[in-house]
Motif scaffolding. Structure first.
Motif, PDB file in Angstrom:
ATOM      1  N   ARG A   6       0.835  -1.215   0.000  1.00  0.00           N
ATOM      2  CA  ARG A   6       0.000   0.000   0.000  1.00  0.00           C
ATOM      3  C   ARG A   6       0.857   1.247   0.000  1.00  0.00           C
ATOM      4  O   ARG A   6       0.626   2.172  -0.774  1.00  0.00           O
ATOM      5  N   VAL A   7       1.863   1.281   0.862  1.00  0.00           N
ATOM      6  CA  VAL A   7       2.734   2.457   0.951  1.00  0.00           C
ATOM      7  C   VAL A   7       3.463   2.679  -0.369  1.00  0.00           C
ATOM      8  O   VAL A   7       3.559   3.816  -0.854  1.00  0.00           O
ATOM      9  N   LEU A   8       3.969   1.612  -0.969  1.00  0.00           N
ATOM     10  CA  LEU A   8       4.675   1.743  -2.241  1.00  0.00           C
ATOM     11  C   LEU A   8       3.748   2.232  -3.357  1.00  0.00           C
ATOM     12  O   LEU A   8       4.137   3.067  -4.172  1.00  0.00           O
ATOM     13  N   ARG A   9       2.531   1.724  -3.393  1.00  0.00           N
ATOM     14  CA  ARG A   9       1.570   2.172  -4.414  1.00  0.00           C
ATOM     15  C   ARG A   9       1.218   3.648  -4.240  1.00  0.00           C
ATOM     16  O   ARG A   9       1.156   4.394  -5.212  1.00  0.00           O
ATOM     17  N   ILE A  10       0.975   4.050  -2.998  1.00  0.00           N
ATOM     18  CA  ILE A  10       0.619   5.447  -2.741  1.00  0.00           C
ATOM     19  C   ILE A  10       1.778   6.360  -3.126  1.00  0.00           C
ATOM     20  O   ILE A  10       1.584   7.386  -3.790  1.00  0.00           O
ATOM     21  N   ALA A  11       2.983   5.984  -2.747  1.00  0.00           N
ATOM     22  CA  ALA A  11       4.156   6.805  -3.064  1.00  0.00           C
ATOM     23  C   ALA A  11       4.394   6.877  -4.570  1.00  0.00           C
ATOM     24  O   ALA A  11       4.624   7.964  -5.120  1.00  0.00           O
ATOM     25  N   ALA A  12       4.338   5.744  -5.232  1.00  0.00           N
ATOM     26  CA  ALA A  12       4.564   5.725  -6.685  1.00  0.00           C
ATOM     27  C   ALA A  12       3.499   6.528  -7.413  1.00  0.00           C
ATOM     28  O   ALA A  12       3.803   7.289  -8.342  1.00  0.00           O
ATOM     29  N   GLY A  13       2.258   6.374  -6.994  1.00  0.00           N
ATOM     30  CA  GLY A  13       1.176   7.135  -7.624  1.00  0.00           C
ATOM     31  C   GLY A  13       1.342   8.624  -7.438  1.00  0.00           C
ATOM     32  O   GLY A  13       1.192   9.413  -8.379  1.00  0.00           O
ATOM     33  N   ALA A  14       1.699   9.033  -6.229  1.00  0.00           N
ATOM     34  CA  ALA A  14       1.877  10.460  -5.951  1.00  0.00           C
ATOM     35  C   ALA A  14       3.041  11.035  -6.753  1.00  0.00           C
ATOM     36  O   ALA A  14       2.955  12.139  -7.294  1.00  0.00           O
ATOM     37  N   VAL A  15       4.130  10.271  -6.861  1.00  0.00           N
ATOM     38  CA  VAL A  15       5.288  10.742  -7.635  1.00  0.00           C
ATOM     39  C   VAL A  15       4.920  10.881  -9.106  1.00  0.00           C
ATOM     40  O   VAL A  15       5.240  11.894  -9.747  1.00  0.00           O
ATOM     41  N   LEU A  16       4.253   9.891  -9.668  1.00  0.00           N
ATOM     42  CA  LEU A  16       3.859   9.968 -11.077  1.00  0.00           C
ATOM     43  C   LEU A  16       2.932  11.146 -11.343  1.00  0.00           C
ATOM     44  O   LEU A  16       3.107  11.862 -12.336  1.00  0.00           O
ATOM     45  N   ILE A  17       1.976  11.361 -10.477  1.00  0.00           N
ATOM     46  CA  ILE A  17       1.054  12.488 -10.658  1.00  0.00           C
ATOM     47  C   ILE A  17       1.808  13.809 -10.548  1.00  0.00           C
ATOM     48  O   ILE A  17       1.584  14.728 -11.337  1.00  0.00           O
ATOM     49  N   GLY A  18       2.721  13.899  -9.587  1.00  0.00           N
ATOM     50  CA  GLY A  18       3.524  15.109  -9.438  1.00  0.00           C
ATOM     51  C   GLY A  18       4.384  15.386 -10.656  1.00  0.00           C
ATOM     52  O   GLY A  18       4.496  16.528 -11.114  1.00  0.00           O
ATOM     53  N   LEU A  19       4.999  14.341 -11.201  1.00  0.00           N
ATOM     54  CA  LEU A  19       5.820  14.506 -12.403  1.00  0.00           C
ATOM     55  C   LEU A  19       4.980  14.927 -13.600  1.00  0.00           C
ATOM     56  O   LEU A  19       5.401  15.766 -14.403  1.00  0.00           O
ATOM     57  N   ALA A  20       3.789  14.367 -13.718  1.00  0.00           N
ATOM     58  CA  ALA A  20       2.902  14.739 -14.821  1.00  0.00           C
ATOM     59  C   ALA A  20       2.416  16.174 -14.655  1.00  0.00           C
ATOM     60  O   ALA A  20       2.331  16.927 -15.632  1.00  0.00           O
ATOM     61  N   ALA A  21       2.125  16.583 -13.440  1.00  0.00           N
ATOM     62  CA  ALA A  21       1.627  17.934 -13.182  1.00  0.00           C
ATOM     63  C   ALA A  21       2.686  18.993 -13.473  1.00  0.00           C
ATOM     64  O   ALA A  21       2.360  20.119 -13.847  1.00  0.00           O
ATOM     65  N   THR A  22       3.960  18.629 -13.315  1.00  0.00           N
ATOM     66  CA  THR A  22       5.043  19.586 -13.578  1.00  0.00           C
ATOM     67  C   THR A  22       5.618  19.422 -14.986  1.00  0.00           C
ATOM     68  O   THR A  22       6.652  19.997 -15.305  1.00  0.00           O
ATOM     69  N   ASN A  23       4.981  18.624 -15.803  1.00  0.00           N
ATOM     70  CA  ASN A  23       5.400  18.352 -17.187  1.00  0.00           C
ATOM     71  C   ASN A  23       6.781  17.721 -17.285  1.00  0.00           C
ATOM     72  O   ASN A  23       7.464  17.858 -18.288  1.00  0.00           O
ATOM     73  N   ALA A  24       7.218  17.031 -16.237  1.00  0.00           N
ATOM     74  CA  ALA A  24       8.485  16.309 -16.276  1.00  0.00           C
ATOM     75  C   ALA A  24       8.342  15.019 -17.086  1.00  0.00           C
ATOM     76  O   ALA A  24       9.305  14.535 -17.659  1.00  0.00           O
ATOM     77  N   VAL A  25       7.151  14.470 -17.105  1.00  0.00           N
ATOM     78  CA  VAL A  25       6.823  13.316 -17.949  1.00  0.00           C
ATOM     79  C   VAL A  25       5.561  13.676 -18.718  1.00  0.00           C
ATOM     80  O   VAL A  25       4.899  14.668 -18.426  1.00  0.00           O
ATOM     81  N   GLY A  26       5.210  12.862 -19.662  1.00  0.00           N
ATOM     82  CA  GLY A  26       4.010  13.134 -20.448  1.00  0.00           C
ATOM     83  C   GLY A  26       2.735  12.899 -19.649  1.00  0.00           C
ATOM     84  O   GLY A  26       2.752  12.601 -18.454  1.00  0.00           O
ATOM     85  N   ALA A  27       1.645  13.001 -20.353  1.00  0.00           N
ATOM     86  CA  ALA A  27       0.331  12.821 -19.730  1.00  0.00           C
ATOM     87  C   ALA A  27       0.146  11.417 -19.169  1.00  0.00           C
ATOM     88  O   ALA A  27      -0.682  11.206 -18.289  1.00  0.00           O
ATOM     89  N   TRP A  28       0.957  10.462 -19.641  1.00  0.00           N
ATOM     90  CA  TRP A  28       0.837   9.098 -19.121  1.00  0.00           C
ATOM     91  C   TRP A  28       1.109   9.055 -17.617  1.00  0.00           C
ATOM     92  O   TRP A  28       0.693   8.126 -16.934  1.00  0.00           O
ATOM     93  N   GLY A  29       1.795  10.054 -17.084  1.00  0.00           N
ATOM     94  CA  GLY A  29       2.079  10.103 -15.657  1.00  0.00           C
ATOM     95  C   GLY A  29       0.824  10.164 -14.808  1.00  0.00           C
ATOM     96  O   GLY A  29       0.830   9.769 -13.643  1.00  0.00           O
TER      97      GLY A  29
END
Length: 60
Positions: A6-29
């Motif tokens: 659970r902790v790993l999923r929450i952390a990974a999800g939050a990081v991906l969303i953060g990267l997508a929100a800052t345009n560090a990765v594409g919309a797939w984030g």
């Protein structure tokens, strides 16, 4: 789903969303919503379909 998963999923999800929100990765984030939600709700539909469990034998 076990607590480490659970902790790993929450952390990974939050990081991906953060990267997508800052345009560090594409919309797939924004697919980070999936692990974030499964971690928050303690339920993974894929585990149910495949009959998997990462919980200890205590029953949850």
């Amino acid at each position: 789903m076990g607590s480490v998963g659970r902790v790993l999923r929450i952390a990974a999800g939050a990081v991906l969303i953060g990267l997508a929100a800052t345009n560090a990765v594409g919309a797939w984030g924004y697919m980070g919503v999936l692990p974030l939600v499964t971690g928050l709700f303690h339920f993974c539909p894929a585990y149910s379909l495949l009959g998997l469990s990462t919980c200890p034998a205590s029953g949850r």
